[in-house]
Design an enzyme around this catalytic site. Structure first.
Site, PDB file in Angstrom:
ATOM      1  CB  SER A 159      -0.920   0.004   1.230  1.00  0.00           C
ATOM      2  OG  SER A 159      -0.156  -0.159   2.418  1.00  0.00           O
ATOM      3  CD  GLU A 190      -3.387   3.500  -5.177  1.00  0.00           C
ATOM      4  OE1 GLU A 190      -3.272   4.739  -5.209  1.00  0.00           O
ATOM      5  OE2 GLU A 190      -3.182   2.830  -4.151  1.00  0.00           O
ATOM      6  CG  HIS A 214      -3.100  -0.620  -2.648  1.00  0.00           C
ATOM      7  ND1 HIS A 214      -3.284   0.716  -2.354  1.00  0.00           N
ATOM      8  CD2 HIS A 214      -3.362  -1.298  -1.490  1.00  0.00           C
ATOM      9  CE1 HIS A 214      -3.652   0.840  -1.101  1.00  0.00           C
ATOM     10  NE2 HIS A 214      -3.713  -0.365  -0.557  1.00  0.00           N
ATOM     11  CG  ASN A 239      -2.518   4.048   1.958  1.00  0.00           C
ATOM     12  OD1 ASN A 239      -3.509   4.192   2.673  1.00  0.00           O
ATOM     13  ND2 ASN A 239      -2.110   2.866   1.552  1.00  0.00           N
TER      14      ASN A 239
END
Length: 297
Positions: free
Chosen positions: A118, A151, A139, A189
């Site tokens: 991540s 992702e 991800h 993130n």
């Protein structure tokens, strides 16, 4: 692609295995711990039971999904014959580099190697591999069987062909792949973790309590879950690890983790998985333990 290997039977790994198996792929779920594999398969079965109860799948769908998963405790045995290997181990740089070095040694050079990281650099991971152009980030979001986003992160050397294959594969899973470039935290993130960190700072500074902070964000910003509850759900140790990666990558103080977060992780208060974080989950853990004991008896 016919056979997929997933390394790691934890929360993300078993969710990824579940998702691929439900879509008809043969999945080899790999973990060095038999206990971890057992927990992962139990979680998959429970999640499938919930889907059956809701009417979203049939009992036959559940049986077929589970039958599509084969478990291994030896990575070398598990990756044989696979077209794609997805690493979903703990968010630890050294561990991931070690795994990819091993995969480079044991997998054919045409096997695509993906990581569910991540935040950790895909380029750094790919540097451990012969033919780094075949390394890519996938991800997934938690819970994997439900969340639509994947992702897709391109490392510096990731090829257009590999990117196209993984984007198409994600769509076959019923997901919405979104291509991003390889910078610390990627997109999800890089935006989410500073918000969670700021919510923790707000609590740390005494501006408001846990429930109040989460209520403001849920009712005022239409978030389905408050940032502190979400942090508990993700795992405070994972949040800390991601923030550290971004802080090290950008050298920017805005990514420095809040002292309260650091102290909670050191104290073992990691959120849902430990039974306590910003909220107390002890009663939930106790109920799960009683349920397991009842089932065994």
């Amino acid at each position: 692609m016919k056979q997929i290997a997933v390394i790691g039977a934890g929360t993300m790994g078993n969710g990824i295995a579940h998702t691929f198996a439900q879509s008809g792929f043969t999945v080899k779920l790999i973990d060095i711990s038999e206990a971890a594999i057992e927990r992962g398969m139990t979680t998959i079965a429970k999640n499938l039971d919930r889907m059956v109860a809701k009417g979203s799948i049939t009992e036959d769908d559940k049986i077929n999904t589970i039958s599509n998963i084969i478990t291994y405790t030896d990575t070398k045995d598990g990756v044989v014959g696979c077209d794609l290997v997805i690493e979903a181990a703990t968010e630890n740089v050294d561990l991931k580099l070690k795994i990819f070095k091993q995969l480079s040694d044991i997998c054919d050079h045409n096997v695509i190697l993906a990581t569910n990281t991540s935040s950790i650099s895909i380029t750094q991971i790919a540097a451990q591999v012969v033919h780094p152009e075949r390394v890519i980030g996938m991800h997934f979001m938690n819970p994997v069987p439900i969340m639509k986003l994947v992702e897709i992160i391109r490392g510096y050397n990731t090829s257009n062909e590999v990117t196209k294959i993984i984007m198409s594969l994600s769509e076959k899973l019923g997901k919405t792949p979104t291509e991003v470039n390889d910078y610390p935290g990627f997109v999800a993130n890089r935006i989410l973790m500073p918000m969670i960190n700021e919510a923790i700072e707000t609590l740390y500074n005494g501006v408001a309590g846990v429930a109040e902070i989460d209520t403001v964000m849920k009712l005022g910003m239409a978030h389905p879950m408050g940032p502190l509850q979400l942090a508990d759900f993700i795992g405070l140790d994972v949040c800390l690890s991601i923030l550290n990666v971004m802080y090290d990558g950008f050298k920017n103080p805005k990514y420095a983790p809040c002292p309260l977060l650091i102290n909670m992780v050191m104290a073992g208060k990691l959120g849902v998985k430990s039974g306590e974080g910003f909220y107390d989950y002890a009663e939930v853990k106790k109920a799960e333990k009683v349920s397991k004991q009842f089932m065994k008896s």
